[in-house]
Design a protein around this motif. Structure first.
Motif, PDB file in Angstrom:
ATOM      1  N   ALA A 253      11.096  -1.810  -3.478  1.00  0.00           N
ATOM      2  CA  ALA A 253      10.586  -2.305  -2.200  1.00  0.00           C
ATOM      3  C   ALA A 253      11.138  -3.694  -1.914  1.00  0.00           C
ATOM      4  O   ALA A 253      11.082  -4.580  -2.776  1.00  0.00           O
ATOM      5  CB  ALA A 253       9.055  -2.341  -2.218  1.00  0.00           C
ATOM      6  N   VAL A 254      11.673  -3.886  -0.712  1.00  0.00           N
ATOM      7  CA  VAL A 254      12.205  -5.186  -0.299  1.00  0.00           C
ATOM      8  C   VAL A 254      11.667  -5.523   1.095  1.00  0.00           C
ATOM      9  O   VAL A 254      11.222  -4.643   1.830  1.00  0.00           O
ATOM     10  CB  VAL A 254      13.750  -5.205  -0.303  1.00  0.00           C
ATOM     11  N   ASP A 255      11.728  -6.829   1.453  1.00  0.00           N
ATOM     12  CA  ASP A 255      11.024  -7.271   2.652  1.00  0.00           C
ATOM     13  C   ASP A 255      11.918  -7.767   3.782  1.00  0.00           C
ATOM     14  O   ASP A 255      11.416  -8.336   4.754  1.00  0.00           O
ATOM     15  CB  ASP A 255      10.010  -8.359   2.295  1.00  0.00           C
ATOM     16  N   ASN A 256      13.239  -7.574   3.687  1.00  0.00           N
ATOM     17  CA  ASN A 256      14.096  -7.982   4.801  1.00  0.00           C
ATOM     18  C   ASN A 256      15.351  -7.120   4.835  1.00  0.00           C
ATOM     19  O   ASN A 256      15.700  -6.456   3.856  1.00  0.00           O
ATOM     20  CB  ASN A 256      14.466  -9.472   4.689  1.00  0.00           C
TER      21      ASN A 256
ATOM     22  N   ASN B 232       0.821  -1.214   0.000  1.00  0.00           N
ATOM     23  CA  ASN B 232       0.000   0.000   0.000  1.00  0.00           C
ATOM     24  C   ASN B 232       0.854   1.263   0.000  1.00  0.00           C
ATOM     25  O   ASN B 232       0.540   2.239  -0.686  1.00  0.00           O
ATOM     26  CB  ASN B 232      -0.937   0.007   1.210  1.00  0.00           C
ATOM     27  N   THR B 233       1.934   1.243   0.767  1.00  0.00           N
ATOM     28  CA  THR B 233       2.795   2.414   0.832  1.00  0.00           C
ATOM     29  C   THR B 233       3.554   2.607  -0.471  1.00  0.00           C
ATOM     30  O   THR B 233       3.710   3.738  -0.953  1.00  0.00           O
ATOM     31  CB  THR B 233       3.776   2.296   2.007  1.00  0.00           C
TER      32      THR B 233
ATOM     33  N   THR C 132      -0.612   8.738   5.266  1.00  0.00           N
ATOM     34  CA  THR C 132       0.188   8.802   4.042  1.00  0.00           C
ATOM     35  C   THR C 132       0.671  10.223   3.771  1.00  0.00           C
ATOM     36  O   THR C 132       1.808  10.442   3.345  1.00  0.00           O
ATOM     37  CB  THR C 132      -0.618   8.287   2.841  1.00  0.00           C
ATOM     38  N   GLU C 133      -0.177  11.209   4.045  1.00  0.00           N
ATOM     39  CA  GLU C 133       0.194  12.606   3.793  1.00  0.00           C
ATOM     40  C   GLU C 133       1.402  13.012   4.618  1.00  0.00           C
ATOM     41  O   GLU C 133       2.271  13.765   4.132  1.00  0.00           O
ATOM     42  CB  GLU C 133      -0.980  13.537   4.103  1.00  0.00           C
TER      43      GLU C 133
END
Length: 225
Positions: free
Chosen positions: A29-32, A15-16, A105-106
């Motif tokens: 974007a990565v997850d670790n 979402n971000t 988010t803003e």
């Protein structure tokens, strides 16, 4: 502008990332933490967003290792931890700012914009070069007060030039900072964007705001204020 976003929570990461991309950022974007450190060290970026509670390598260690390797890119911490000691630890490790989850988010967008601006010595969203004025928050460009109709990528090019005045910027560097990492780096699309920008900003050819240095790249030919 290109952001490396390191977050292990899938929904938040997706979402971000979408929100950042919708607001003009290119996002890796990565997850670790291990992959995050690799991306931070190997790929040029304008901002790194780091979650503290990462698998494989936590956010504090990642920041310390990146700074030890000479990475001076602005770093924004995202954390669900509300203990002030952990926030201080993150800042002491080398982060520039932090944002506590959950967040709006803003606010994230405002902090990203401010950190990138300040990293190149700009205190406000509005930057001027001769008759050209851009607002990095609203992504509006004006020449002599008249608003221009630019595509998203045309805006990214002029924004990067104004945020890096007097610097010679190669086509490769521009591509790396406005596109995702898998974009074909030898594409001539940058030449097309620069050509369109020149026509929109300087239709009569008197201002000549973007200088071409053959074999080297582009440079903003106007003084930034």
């Amino acid at each position: 502008m290109r952001i490396i976003f390191i977050e292990d929570e899938h929904a938040l990461r997706e979402n971000t990332t979408k929100a950042l991309e919708e607001n003009g950022y290119s996002v890796d974007a990565v997850d670790n933490g291990e992959d995050g450190l690799f991306h931070t060290l190997e790929y040029p970026s304008d901002l790194v967003i780091v979650d503290l509670g990462l698998p494989k390598l936590d956010g504090i260690q990642l920041i310390r290792k990146a700074r030890a390797e000479g990475i001076n890119t602005p770093i924004l911490i995202l954390t669900a931890r509300d203990r002030w000691q952990e926030k201080v630890e993150g800042l002491d490790a080398g982060a520039d700012d932090y944002l506590t989850k959950p967040f709006h988010t803003e606010e994230l967008l405002a902090r990203c914009n401010a950190l990138i601006r300040r990293s190149v010595g700009q205190d406000t969203p509005e930057i001027s070069a001769g008759p050209i004025t851009i607002n990095t928050r609203t992504q509006q460009v004006r020449v002599n007060g008249k608003a221009l109709d630019l595509t998203a990528y045309e805006y990214k090019v002029i924004e990067y030039l104004l945020l890096n005045p007097e610097k010679v910027i190669s086509k490769t560097e521009l591509t790396e900072h406005i596109y995702d990492q898998d974009f074909e780096l030898d594409s001539n699309v940058i030449e097309v964007f620069v050509g369109r920008l020149r026509k929109k900003i300087d239709p009569d050819g008197t201002l000549k705001p973007i200088q071409t240095l053959r074999g080297r790249g582009y440079r903003l030919a106007l003084e930034v204020s």
